[in-house]
Design a protein around this motif. Structure first.
Motif, mmCIF file in Angstrom:
data_model
loop_
_atom_site.group_PDB
_atom_site.id
_atom_site.type_symbol
_atom_site.label_atom_id
_atom_site.label_comp_id
_atom_site.label_asym_id
_atom_site.label_seq_id
_atom_site.Cartn_x
_atom_site.Cartn_y
_atom_site.Cartn_z
ATOM 1 N N GLY A 152 136.708 65.084 -49.984
ATOM 2 C CA GLY A 152 136.503 64.392 -48.724
ATOM 3 C C GLY A 152 137.076 65.258 -47.630
ATOM 4 O O GLY A 152 137.582 66.352 -47.888
ATOM 5 N N GLY A 153 137.029 64.778 -46.395
ATOM 6 C CA GLY A 153 137.598 65.565 -45.316
ATOM 7 C C GLY A 153 137.107 65.117 -43.965
ATOM 8 O O GLY A 153 136.533 64.036 -43.813
ATOM 9 N N MET A 154 137.325 65.982 -42.981
ATOM 10 C CA MET A 154 136.959 65.694 -41.596
ATOM 11 C C MET A 154 135.898 66.676 -41.119
ATOM 12 O O MET A 154 135.928 67.859 -41.478
ATOM 13 C CB MET A 154 138.179 65.771 -40.685
ATOM 14 N N ILE A 155 134.984 66.180 -40.309
ATOM 15 C CA ILE A 155 133.973 67.024 -39.680
ATOM 16 C C ILE A 155 134.590 67.574 -38.395
ATOM 17 O O ILE A 155 134.828 66.837 -37.435
ATOM 18 C CB ILE A 155 132.701 66.217 -39.389
ATOM 19 N N THR A 156 134.882 68.872 -38.387
ATOM 20 C CA THR A 156 135.650 69.465 -37.292
ATOM 21 C C THR A 156 134.780 70.189 -36.274
ATOM 22 O O THR A 156 135.265 70.545 -35.195
ATOM 23 C CB THR A 156 136.689 70.444 -37.852
ATOM 24 N N ALA A 157 133.520 70.437 -36.590
ATOM 25 C CA ALA A 157 132.591 71.053 -35.637
ATOM 26 C C ALA A 157 131.185 70.616 -36.018
ATOM 27 O O ALA A 157 130.866 70.469 -37.200
ATOM 28 C CB ALA A 157 132.695 72.579 -35.653
ATOM 29 N N CYS A 158 130.348 70.398 -35.002
ATOM 30 C CA CYS A 158 128.969 69.978 -35.272
ATOM 31 C C CYS A 158 128.093 70.330 -34.075
ATOM 32 O O CYS A 158 128.282 69.780 -32.982
ATOM 33 C CB CYS A 158 128.918 68.478 -35.552
ATOM 34 N N GLN A 159 127.158 71.242 -34.303
ATOM 35 C CA GLN A 159 126.228 71.668 -33.260
ATOM 36 C C GLN A 159 124.808 71.626 -33.829
ATOM 37 O O GLN A 159 124.296 72.626 -34.329
ATOM 38 C CB GLN A 159 126.570 73.082 -32.779
ATOM 39 N N PRO A 160 124.154 70.448 -33.799
ATOM 40 C CA PRO A 160 122.797 70.333 -34.346
ATOM 41 C C PRO A 160 121.827 71.246 -33.607
ATOM 42 O O PRO A 160 121.946 71.404 -32.381
ATOM 43 C CB PRO A 160 122.453 68.855 -34.104
ATOM 44 N N PRO A 161 120.865 71.853 -34.303
ATOM 45 C CA PRO A 161 120.680 71.813 -35.755
ATOM 46 C C PRO A 161 121.122 73.112 -36.414
ATOM 47 O O PRO A 161 120.472 73.599 -37.349
ATOM 48 C CB PRO A 161 119.168 71.656 -35.873
ATOM 49 N N SER A 162 122.236 73.696 -35.949
ATOM 50 C CA SER A 162 122.534 75.054 -36.386
ATOM 51 C C SER A 162 123.892 75.278 -37.031
ATOM 52 O O SER A 162 124.076 76.293 -37.720
ATOM 53 C CB SER A 162 122.415 76.011 -35.194
ATOM 54 N N HIS A 163 124.850 74.360 -36.869
ATOM 55 C CA HIS A 163 126.193 74.713 -37.326
ATOM 56 C C HIS A 163 127.053 73.462 -37.514
ATOM 57 O O HIS A 163 127.027 72.553 -36.693
ATOM 58 C CB HIS A 163 126.862 75.620 -36.279
ATOM 59 N N PHE A 164 127.820 73.431 -38.620
ATOM 60 C CA PHE A 164 128.865 72.424 -38.754
ATOM 61 C C PHE A 164 130.007 72.986 -39.601
ATOM 62 O O PHE A 164 129.831 73.933 -40.367
ATOM 63 C CB PHE A 164 128.345 71.099 -39.341
ATOM 64 N N GLU A 165 131.181 72.400 -39.434
ATOM 65 C CA GLU A 165 132.359 72.777 -40.196
ATOM 66 C C GLU A 165 133.077 71.507 -40.644
ATOM 67 O O GLU A 165 133.123 70.515 -39.908
ATOM 68 C CB GLU A 165 133.321 73.627 -39.354
#
Length: 210
Positions: free
Chosen positions: A76-89
């Motif tokens: 499990g964890g946290m979504i720390t970055a999200c830039q649809p539709p190209s990038h997530f961390e």
């Protein structure tokens, strides 16, 4: 199930690196793989909870920036970055340890969608024993399931347990382990140590120590 083992192995490009994170040395495994679909569809496949369940694991939580997620029976964890539709961390929290997963999606030269996934973790005894293949083979199995889902979205998802003990599955896992062995050597790992780690990784996933 029968499929072209070599073609599936050759679909993945593998990299190993040892960058720094917060001033500490870490290990990173990176997989590049192209899928015959659009960037938007691939993004949906890896971020939409209903679709993730159909190729990976059941997932719950708030699948948005700063939300927390939980994969059933896994990390499990946290979504720390999200830039649809190209990038997530995301953070990858499992067994008391924290590591990090980063995914990028782009269009490749053939007009397909390319996923670049990097999993970064602190050095550990687990790395000494299994090398990059411990994470690398696991992710390749998951991304193989994603490939089946993209190409046949209405079919049941890959049964990884059954696949791992099938002749095709054992060949695929052994080939993936060899691929990570070569990536480790290219990154500066002693070839003898890399080979031993690859053998242990193959045995771990297939249950075959022979």
């Amino acid at each position: 199930m029968r499929f072209d083992v070599e073609a599936q192995l050759n679909a993945a490009v593998r990299y190993v690196s040892s960058p720094e994170r917060d001033g500490e040395s870490v290990h990173a495994v990176t997989i590049d793989r192209s899928y015959p679909t659009t960037v938007e569809d691939l993004w949906d496949a890896v971020t939409n909870g209903q679709r993730i369940t159909r190729w990976f694991l059941p997932i719950s939580g708030d699948l948005e920036l700063n939300g927390r997620y939980q994969l059933e029976g896994n990390a499990g964890g946290m979504i720390t970055a999200c830039q649809p539709p190209s990038h997530f961390e995301v953070t990858w929290e499992f067994g008391g340890d924290v590591s990090w997963v980063e995914a990028g999606i782009s269009e490749d030269h053939a007009g397909h969608a390319r996923l670049t996934l990097t999993h970064t973790a602190y050095h550990s005894e687990h790395w000494d024993e299994f090398g990059p293949g411990a994470a690398g083979v696991g992710w390749e199995m998951g991304l193989l399931g994603l490939s089946f889902h993209i190409e046949n979205p209405t079919e049941p998802k890959l049964n990884e347990a059954a696949f791992a003990v099938s002749p095709e599955g054992k060949a695929y896992i052994a080939g993936s382990s060899r691929g990570w062995e070569m990536a480790a050597v290219a990154a500066g790992t002693d070839p003898i140590a890399a080979r031993a780690a690859a053998r242990r990784t193959t045995a771990f996933y297939t249950g075959d120590s022979g």
